[in-house]
Design an enzyme around this catalytic site. Structure first.
Site, mmCIF file in Angstrom:
data_model
loop_
_atom_site.group_PDB
_atom_site.id
_atom_site.type_symbol
_atom_site.label_atom_id
_atom_site.label_comp_id
_atom_site.label_asym_id
_atom_site.label_seq_id
_atom_site.Cartn_x
_atom_site.Cartn_y
_atom_site.Cartn_z
ATOM 1 N N LYS A 82 -79.712 -38.548 17.600
ATOM 2 C CA LYS A 82 -79.302 -38.458 16.196
ATOM 3 C C LYS A 82 -80.071 -39.510 15.423
ATOM 4 O O LYS A 82 -80.467 -40.523 15.977
ATOM 5 C CB LYS A 82 -77.796 -38.735 16.069
ATOM 6 C CG LYS A 82 -77.176 -38.126 14.843
ATOM 7 C CD LYS A 82 -76.802 -36.679 15.087
ATOM 8 C CE LYS A 82 -76.373 -35.976 13.820
ATOM 9 N NZ LYS A 82 -75.818 -34.638 14.108
ATOM 10 N N ASP A 128 -78.915 -32.572 9.010
ATOM 11 C CA ASP A 128 -77.490 -32.901 9.069
ATOM 12 C C ASP A 128 -77.106 -33.130 7.600
ATOM 13 O O ASP A 128 -77.795 -32.613 6.708
ATOM 14 C CB ASP A 128 -77.257 -34.150 9.957
ATOM 15 C CG ASP A 128 -75.796 -34.344 10.329
ATOM 16 O OD1 ASP A 128 -75.315 -33.674 11.248
ATOM 17 O OD2 ASP A 128 -75.100 -35.173 9.680
#
Ligand code: 2IT
Length: 446
Positions: free
Chosen positions: A126, A166
């Site tokens: 991430k 995201d």
């Protein structure tokens, strides 16, 4: 909690007590995998919990850029390469002012198990930045993305680490990031997913997180001999994920009655239709991060300022915005209003108090790492298409997405079935995801 898990959790807490989101996500997983740890001593012998809670690599870098007034701005960029036991690091980039290392570590930790649940070969990662896209011009967004990628490009690649979108990173940002990667790396490959159609992107990727979440809800309902048709669905958020979920729910005949933004929520008792769902895209492209204009546009709907949609009576609640957006009080309100099912779509959208409240009241609850896995799964399908130098039809991608969500639901059922026949989806998802990653780690040695 299992003794070994409790010991490692204490160790991580002592090391970085300020990483509250990360500790929350580790606690949830450790609380769920007790029976597995009790039954197999190899995990402790191989120090799997110690290893699985430390990212393999964290990259932090400065992102300087020049705004429209000619002023130099400085943000921090990150990539947390959490675990590569089952495939190249894979996970989104988040551009949001709340981004810090704790948030990205929790997201990377969750991503590792989620990706394992998809059964595709993707490790967990991430990244992102504390950059706030709200109110920025298109040129500022482009400049920021270019300067972000100017550093990130050397750490990623189609067989190393494959970022995607995201919160705050959508098709436009992926375009600017990909353009810069291609310029500086001098290579056209599948280094990012969520690319545009026509330059490597996959059909259905934009819809996939929301569509997959609704497919998952359908499987949950089917176990109770219920259908989504006619159900009142409360959704939070109005971004990509909320949009996809609303679109599929509306198409299947559900009544979507709420969406929300940082400014408050919209209550539309008539229910959204495809025109109203399409308007969510307009709201988003305004870059103002508000939903209030919806109530001015569609008569009969109302805007409730500063509140969350969980106070509205509904059959199904689907948090689609951000971590910890649904707390214990919200859960109690949902329960009092007769909620039937809660499917967490945002990553860690519910606080531990909320999840406990649902459990106490026998409300079927499924965690984000299972419900929202259709997004990254379809990113995996995009990687396959890129590696095969071709494209699949929308029908092909959607059929595979269906199959993957069904498989995840089966994993949750098989690993989370309780003595009374009910399913503990949190336990099922965590055990299934953890076991896959842990077994690969053991096989590969230290
Ligand atoms: O949270 C997530 O799974 C995502 N933001 C999507 C990640 C991806 O690589 O598609």
């Amino acid at each position: 909690m299992n003794d070994y898990a409790a010991k490692v959790l204490e160790m991580r807490k002592a090391q970085a007590p300020w990483e509250s989101e990360f500790i929350q996500s580790v606690t949830e997983v450790f609380e769920s995998i007790g029976t597995l740890l009790d039954s197999d001593s190899r995990y402790e012998k191989n120090k799997i919990l110690e290893r699985i809670t430390v990212p393999e690599r964290i990259i932090t870098f400065q992102v300087p850029w020049i705004d429209d007034n000619g002023e130099i701005q400085v943000n921090t960029g990150y990539r947390v390469q959490f675990n590569s036991a089952i495939g190249p690091y894979k996970g989104g980039l988040r551009f949001h002012p709340t981004v810090n290392l704790s948030v990205l570590k929790f997201l990377g930790f969750e991503q590792m198990f989620k990706n394992a649940l998809t059964t595709l070969p993707m490790g967990g990662g991430k990244g992102g930045s504390d950059f706030n896209p709200k109110g920025k011009s298109d040129r500022e967004i482009m400049t920021f993305c270019q300067n972000f990628m100017r550093e990130l490009y050397r750490h990623i690649g189609p067989n190393t680490d494959v970022p995607a979108g995201d919160i705050g990173v959508g098709a436009r940002e992926i375009g600017y990031l990909f353009g810069q990667y291609k310029r500086v790396a001098n290579v056209f490959n599948g280094v990012l997913t969520g690319k545009g159609l026509g330059w490597g992107g996959s059909l259905v990727r934009a819809e996939a997180t929301g569509f997959g979440a609704i497919y998952f809800v359908q499987y949950m309902l089917a176990r109770k001999n219920e259908k989504i048709e006619g159900k009142r669905v409360a959704i939070s958020g109005f971004g990509n994920v909320a949009w996809g979920a609303a679109l599929k729910a509306v198409r299947l005949g559900a009544k979507v009655i709420t969406i929300s933004g940082p400014d408050g929520y919209i209550l539309d008792e008539a229910g959204l239709n495809e025109e109203k769902v399409a308007y969510m895209l307009e709201l988003r492209s305004s870059g103002r991060d508000i939903v209030a204009p919806y109530a001015e546009k569609f008569a009969g709907s109302k805007f409730v300022a500063g509140r969350k949609p969980w106070e509205v009576p509904a059959d199904i609640a689907m948090p689609c915005a951000i971590q910890n957006e649904l707390n214990g009080d919200d859960a109690a309100a949902l329960v009092n209003n007769g909620i039937g099912l809660v499917a967490e779509v945002s990553n860690m959208g519910c606080t531990p108090e909320a999840i406990e409240c649902f459990a106490k009241n026998d409300i079927t609850f499924a965690p984000g790492k299972a419900v929202n896995a259709g997004g990254v799964a379809t990113s995996g399908l995009e990687m396959s298409q890129n590696a095969g130098h071709g494209y699949w039809t929308a029908e092909e991608v959607d059929a595979r997405l269906h199959g993957i969500m069904s498989g995840i639901h089966n994993s949750c059922v098989n690993n989370g079935i309780q003595a009374d026949g009910s399913i503990n989806y949190v336990k099922g998802a965590n055990i299934a995801g953890f076991r896959t990653v842990a077994e690969a780690m053991i096989a590969q040695g230290v």
